[in-house]
Motif scaffolding. Structure first.
Motif, PDB file in Angstrom:
ATOM      1  N   PHE A 177      77.680 -58.788-101.995  1.00 12.73           N
ATOM      2  CA  PHE A 177      77.428 -58.881-100.565  1.00 12.73           C
ATOM      3  C   PHE A 177      78.689 -59.174 -99.750  1.00 12.73           C
ATOM      4  N   HIS A 178      79.848 -58.943-100.370  1.00 13.77           N
ATOM      5  CA  HIS A 178      81.099 -58.956 -99.612  1.00 13.77           C
ATOM      6  C   HIS A 178      81.188 -57.677 -98.787  1.00 13.77           C
ATOM      7  N   SER A 179      81.950 -57.718 -97.725  1.00 13.52           N
ATOM      8  CA  SER A 179      81.998 -56.601 -96.772  1.00 13.52           C
ATOM      9  C   SER A 179      82.563 -55.321 -97.377  1.00 13.52           C
ATOM     10  N   ASP A 180      83.425 -55.426 -98.414  1.00 16.22           N
ATOM     11  CA  ASP A 180      84.033 -54.208 -98.952  1.00 16.22           C
ATOM     12  C   ASP A 180      83.019 -53.347 -99.716  1.00 16.22           C
ATOM     13  N   LEU A 182      79.765 -52.932 -98.720  1.00 17.62           N
ATOM     14  CA  LEU A 182      79.126 -52.183 -97.634  1.00 17.62           C
ATOM     15  C   LEU A 182      80.063 -51.102 -97.107  1.00 17.62           C
ATOM     16  N   ASP A 183      81.343 -51.434 -96.974  1.00 20.54           N
ATOM     17  CA  ASP A 183      82.314 -50.465 -96.470  1.00 20.54           C
ATOM     18  C   ASP A 183      82.420 -49.251 -97.389  1.00 20.54           C
ATOM     19  N   LEU A 209      71.462 -53.730 -99.205  1.00 18.89           N
ATOM     20  CA  LEU A 209      72.502 -54.544 -98.575  1.00 18.89           C
ATOM     21  C   LEU A 209      71.979 -55.061 -97.241  1.00 18.89           C
ATOM     22  N   MET A 211      71.588 -56.632 -93.911  1.00 12.00           N
ATOM     23  CA  MET A 211      72.542 -57.040 -92.886  1.00 12.00           C
ATOM     24  C   MET A 211      71.836 -57.934 -91.869  1.00 12.00           C
ATOM     25  N   GLU A 212      72.433 -59.071 -91.574  1.00 11.71           N
ATOM     26  CA  GLU A 212      71.800 -59.993 -90.639  1.00 11.71           C
ATOM     27  C   GLU A 212      71.619 -59.348 -89.259  1.00 11.71           C
ATOM     28  N   ASP A 215      74.782 -53.071 -87.225  1.00  6.04           N
ATOM     29  CA  ASP A 215      75.918 -52.582 -86.443  1.00  6.04           C
ATOM     30  C   ASP A 215      75.591 -51.176 -85.932  1.00  6.04           C
TER      31      ASP A 215
END
Length: 355
Positions: A177-180, A182-183, A209, A211-212, A215
């Motif tokens: 669940f680190h941003s990389d 998802l990226d 994944l 997302m709170e 985006d």
């Protein structure tokens, strides 16, 4: 290396059923091959100290293909654990960390994905935890091979399998669940939006994944990918997953107008038209439409009117009526369709006051 590669190729063709696999395993041929492959990996190449020769690369690709075959025939559960005990994950990590051949990286991820539903994939035979190393190696493939569709299918499918694991340990879960992560998934969708195989696995990972806060910049690549996959051969699962993601997004009050402006209604209508006999897709489409027209307050008059007008212009009612008639036994469609039709057909104020 050439001879060993041909041996692996021959064994792969031979091991088509459980009895044949048992013969290979009982004779410990797989153990010998893996030991040789490990040794070869650490031998300096005669041509270069940094890259493998063509024959070595071919051999290790065929080792991966053989292990994948041995671990996926009938009786595969036993064989998966057998290869985990032999250290296959650690071997693959070593290959991915030391080599730059894209076909080799793809083959490694394809083999690795076979084991990611098996308990204990995140440890090696000596009990050492390698979960984070596995994830890092997969992400490196995704990022290093961004333009290669086979590598993206292989690496993103690995991420999807890890995210779908019911026994994911806390350290691996935290890393995923680190941003990389998802990226990597989003970049795969952006670059390969017209490749349904990549999109399917990327959407499968994206659904997990959480997302709170969504985006809005992700709307465009998601909708583009769904639109590009609709109607293509073997595209139904990619379309279904995309619609389910759209449904989840559209349940958030702040995203409804942005979704409409991004063209979500057109994508939903295209899907309903192209997959008229696909129950799951019709359910997901009606769910997305239902979420678009639900949970408005009377203070949201202009936003709802904007959404309603867009849906009317596209003739959404026609597709909803067809889905209702074709799937009269679907509880989900029978629940959502009356609300959608009333939202589109009644006056904005009366709908908002009574919903």
């Amino acid at each position: 290396s050439n001879i060993l590669g041909e041996i692996c190729f021959a064994l792969r063709g031979f091991a088509m059923d459980e009895a044949a696999v048992d013969m290979v395993v009982n004779a410990k041929i797989d153990v010998l091959i893996l030991k040789r492959a490990e040794k070869l990996l650490h031998e300096p190449s005669r041509k270069s100290t940094t890259t493998m020769t063509k024959s070595r690369t071919k051999f290790i690709i065929r080792v991966c293909e053989l292990v994948k075959q041995l671990a996926t025939v009938q009786g595969y559960k036993t064989e998966k654990q057998h290869f985990l005990n032999l250290g296959i994950m650690q071997y693959i990590i070593h290959v991915l960390q030391s080599e730059e051949s894209i076909p080799l990286k793809s083959a490694c991820c394809e083999t690795m994905s076979v084991f990611l539903h098996t308990a204990g994939w995140d440890t090696v035979s000596n009990g050492k935890y390698v979960g984070e190393d596995v994830i890092e190696a997969i992400l490196d493939v995704s990022q290093f091979c961004r333009q290669n569709s086979r590598a993206q299918v292989a690496s993103i499918s690995c991420l999807e399998r890890i995210l779908n694991s019911n026994s994911l340990d806390s350290r691996s879960k935290t890393r995923m669940f680190h941003s990389d992560v998802l990226d990597s998934v989003i970049q795969a969708i952006r670059v390969h939006s017209d490749d349904c195989a990549v999109v399917e696995h990327a959407f499968g990972a994206l659904r997990r994944l959480k997302m709170e806060e969504f985006d809005e910049e992700l709307l465009e690549p998601i909708l583009t990918a769904v639109h590009n996959c609709i109607g293509k051969p073997v595209s139904s699962r990619a379309t279904l997953l995309g619609l389910q993601i759209i449904s989840e997004i559209s349940s958030q009050t702040g995203t409804k107008r942005a979704l409409i402006d991004a063209g979500v209604a057109e994508v939903i209508c295209d899907a309903m038209k192209s997959y008229g006999t696909n129950r799951e897709i019709q359910v997901a489409a009606c769910s997305a439409l239902y979420n678009l027209v639900s949970q408005f307050g009377v203070t949201s008059y202009s936003s709802f009117q904007h959404i309603k007008s867009s849906l009317q212009d596209l003739g959404v009612s026609k597709y909803v009526i067809e889905a209702t008639a074709n799937f009269s036994d679907s509880e989900e469609i029978q629940k959502t369709s009356p609300v959608i039709e009333r939202a589109i057909g009644s006056s904005t104020l009366s709908y908002l006051l009574t919903s």
